[in-house]
Design a protein around this motif. Structure first.
Motif, mmCIF file in Angstrom:
data_model
loop_
_atom_site.group_PDB
_atom_site.id
_atom_site.type_symbol
_atom_site.label_atom_id
_atom_site.label_comp_id
_atom_site.label_asym_id
_atom_site.label_seq_id
_atom_site.Cartn_x
_atom_site.Cartn_y
_atom_site.Cartn_z
ATOM 1 N N GLU A 1 52.698 15.368 15.444
ATOM 2 C CA GLU A 1 53.781 14.590 15.087
ATOM 3 C C GLU A 1 53.440 13.480 14.079
ATOM 4 N N ALA A 2 51.975 13.472 13.832
ATOM 5 C CA ALA A 2 51.586 12.611 12.890
ATOM 6 C C ALA A 2 51.213 13.145 11.663
ATOM 7 N N ARG A 3 51.161 14.409 11.391
ATOM 8 C CA ARG A 3 50.169 15.135 10.499
ATOM 9 C C ARG A 3 50.782 14.966 9.158
ATOM 10 N N GLN A 4 52.082 14.581 8.917
ATOM 11 C CA GLN A 4 52.631 14.129 7.704
ATOM 12 C C GLN A 4 52.525 12.789 7.236
ATOM 13 N N ARG A 5 51.813 12.071 8.046
ATOM 14 C CA ARG A 5 51.553 10.483 7.850
ATOM 15 C C ARG A 5 50.079 10.273 7.650
ATOM 16 N N VAL A 6 49.170 11.201 7.748
ATOM 17 C CA VAL A 6 47.946 10.958 7.821
ATOM 18 C C VAL A 6 47.125 11.513 6.628
ATOM 19 N N THR A 7 46.470 11.045 5.730
ATOM 20 C CA THR A 7 45.511 11.362 4.467
ATOM 21 C C THR A 7 43.957 11.284 4.821
ATOM 22 N N PHE A 8 43.454 12.169 4.566
ATOM 23 C CA PHE A 8 41.874 12.088 4.743
ATOM 24 C C PHE A 8 41.232 12.131 3.537
ATOM 25 N N VAL A 9 40.070 11.024 3.398
ATOM 26 C CA VAL A 9 39.446 10.763 2.130
ATOM 27 C C VAL A 9 37.957 10.858 2.531
ATOM 28 N N GLN A 10 37.004 11.564 2.176
ATOM 29 C CA GLN A 10 35.708 11.538 2.296
ATOM 30 C C GLN A 10 34.944 10.795 1.129
ATOM 31 N N GLY B 1 39.534 8.689 14.124
ATOM 32 C CA GLY B 1 40.719 8.232 13.739
ATOM 33 C C GLY B 1 41.210 7.528 15.214
ATOM 34 N N HIS B 2 40.195 7.044 15.981
ATOM 35 C CA HIS B 2 40.908 6.502 17.189
ATOM 36 C C HIS B 2 41.701 5.213 17.031
ATOM 37 N N GLN B 3 41.368 4.361 15.854
ATOM 38 C CA GLN B 3 42.402 3.160 15.759
ATOM 39 C C GLN B 3 43.607 3.443 15.035
ATOM 40 N N SER B 4 43.269 4.287 13.958
ATOM 41 C CA SER B 4 44.510 4.542 13.030
ATOM 42 C C SER B 4 45.296 5.631 13.530
ATOM 43 N N PHE B 5 45.014 6.732 14.417
ATOM 44 C CA PHE B 5 46.027 7.649 14.885
ATOM 45 C C PHE B 5 47.221 7.041 15.398
ATOM 46 N N PRO B 6 46.867 6.069 16.550
ATOM 47 C CA PRO B 6 48.161 5.430 17.177
ATOM 48 C C PRO B 6 48.944 4.700 16.210
ATOM 49 N N LEU B 7 48.423 4.189 15.255
ATOM 50 C CA LEU B 7 49.437 3.535 14.155
ATOM 51 C C LEU B 7 50.263 4.580 13.578
ATOM 52 N N ALA B 8 49.547 5.647 13.095
ATOM 53 C CA ALA B 8 50.285 7.094 12.601
ATOM 54 C C ALA B 8 51.255 7.339 13.464
ATOM 55 N N ARG B 9 51.182 7.644 14.717
ATOM 56 C CA ARG B 9 52.104 7.687 15.687
ATOM 57 C C ARG B 9 53.250 6.891 15.793
ATOM 58 N N ALA B 10 52.916 5.565 15.422
ATOM 59 C CA ALA B 10 54.024 4.497 15.567
ATOM 60 C C ALA B 10 54.851 4.633 14.231
ATOM 61 N N GLY B 11 54.418 5.393 13.037
ATOM 62 C CA GLY B 11 55.243 5.452 11.917
ATOM 63 C C GLY B 11 54.460 4.956 10.820
ATOM 64 N N TYR B 12 53.449 4.341 10.673
ATOM 65 C CA TYR B 12 52.485 4.036 9.729
ATOM 66 C C TYR B 12 52.002 5.346 8.850
ATOM 67 N N ASP B 13 51.813 4.969 7.568
ATOM 68 C CA ASP B 13 51.178 5.790 6.586
ATOM 69 C C ASP B 13 49.962 5.569 6.489
ATOM 70 N N VAL B 14 49.129 6.461 7.047
ATOM 71 C CA VAL B 14 47.579 6.128 7.359
ATOM 72 C C VAL B 14 46.633 6.845 6.107
ATOM 73 N N THR B 15 45.776 5.937 5.653
ATOM 74 C CA THR B 15 44.563 7.174 4.866
ATOM 75 C C THR B 15 43.382 6.786 5.498
ATOM 76 N N LEU B 16 42.692 7.605 6.261
ATOM 77 C CA LEU B 16 41.430 7.527 6.788
ATOM 78 C C LEU B 16 40.532 7.882 6.054
ATOM 79 N N LEU B 17 39.522 7.032 5.707
ATOM 80 C CA LEU B 17 38.472 6.909 4.661
ATOM 81 C C LEU B 17 37.117 7.170 5.325
ATOM 82 N N ASP B 18 36.270 8.123 5.227
ATOM 83 C CA ASP B 18 34.988 7.995 6.016
ATOM 84 C C ASP B 18 33.783 8.862 5.186
ATOM 85 N N SER B 19 32.748 8.504 5.328
ATOM 86 C CA SER B 19 31.402 9.064 4.676
ATOM 87 C C SER B 19 31.002 10.514 5.196
ATOM 88 N N SER B 20 31.397 10.734 6.497
ATOM 89 C CA SER B 20 30.698 11.581 7.398
ATOM 90 C C SER B 20 31.712 12.620 7.445
#
Length: 260
Positions: free
Chosen positions: A86-95, A53-72
């Motif tokens: 503060e960003a937990r409600q704006r991030v969804t994880f998908v394996q 989440g190094h790149q998407s978490f700063p966006l989530a903190r800025a108010g973006y709705d983030v879906t982080l998809l990773d195979s690992s």
């Protein structure tokens, strides 16, 4: 999805490569690039191969709705550990495997689709790029960061491996920040792949120039200077000839954009 080949690299990825000055520079420079192209929050962002989440978490903190998809699973576990409260409600994880991203997100379309530091680990990037373009909404952006095939001789030369440097002018592979061999691409090649799926490249940038030169020359950047280094790297990322010599490049395209 089989064995988690990134499990053994998760700690090095989070606590090593991206906790370093070089990692901080990458995050900062890419974030500034993205803000120049993204619609305002709470636009929806899909980060394919988003790791910890190094790149998407700063966006989530800025108010973006983030879906982080990773195979690992290991990378996703580290991402969950790092997720700011503060960003937990704006991030969804998908394996899921990024080459099946459309199915994994159940056909949802996003205002931006990111894929940073992934293409170089694939033998053929075509299927991944097709999925990125499929998942982006009309008018949305696709953001790809990958190794720069025009600069593969820089690392071995600065490390004084002269025979390797000579050979590197005609090779597409090098060693990434995790010590893993990876393939490099050109801006024109990735641009052509995007155009083949209705996404028109709008701008490209360089990432990692001076910090790479310092590292490969055996000089450790001073963490106290990270902010000033990042400012210089950001400026270099936008200008020729500097961006052409950067270790990696960042290409941004827009779906449905009119070619000029």
């Amino acid at each position: 999805m089989g064995e988690d080949i990134w499990a053994g690299l998760a700690e090095q990825f989070v606590d090593g490569a991206y906790a370093s000055v070089k990692g901080q520079v990458r995050t900062y420079v890419l974030h500034r690039h993205l803000l120049d192209h993204l619609p305002p929050p709470p636009a929806a962002v899909l980060d394919v191969g988003g790791g910890a989440g190094h790149q998407s978490f700063p966006l989530a903190r800025a108010g973006y709705d983030v879906t982080l998809l990773d195979s690992s699973p290991a990378m996703l576990d580290r991402a969950r550990e790092r997720l700011p409260e503060e960003a937990r409600q704006r991030v969804t994880f998908v394996q899921a495997d990024g080459e099946h991203a459309d199915e994994a997100v159940e056909g949802r379309r996003f205002d931006a689709v990111l894929c940073h530091g992934v293409l170089g680990y694939l033998d053929r990037p075509e299927l991944m790029v097709e999925q990125l373009c499929r998942c982006v909404a009309e008018g949305g952006i696709v953001s790809i960061m990958t190794g720069n095939a025009a600069a593969t001789a820089v690392q071995p030369a600065l490390e004084r491996r002269w025979e390797d440097a000579l050979a590197a002018f005609d090779t597409r592979t090098g060693t990434g920040v995790l010590g893993v061999r990876a393939r490099a691409d050109t801006v024109d090649e990735v641009s052509a792949l995007l155009r083949g799926h209705g996404v028109e490249p709008v701008r490209w940038y360089g990432v990692w120039l001076f910090v790479d030169w310092l590292e490969f020359s055996g000089v450790e950047p001073d963490p106290a200077e990270a902010e000033r280094i990042a400012a210089v790297e950001l400026e270099a990322s936008r200008r020729d000839p500097y961006r052409q010599l950067s270790r990696v490049f960042h290409l941004v395209g827009r779906k449905g954009a009119v070619q000029r």
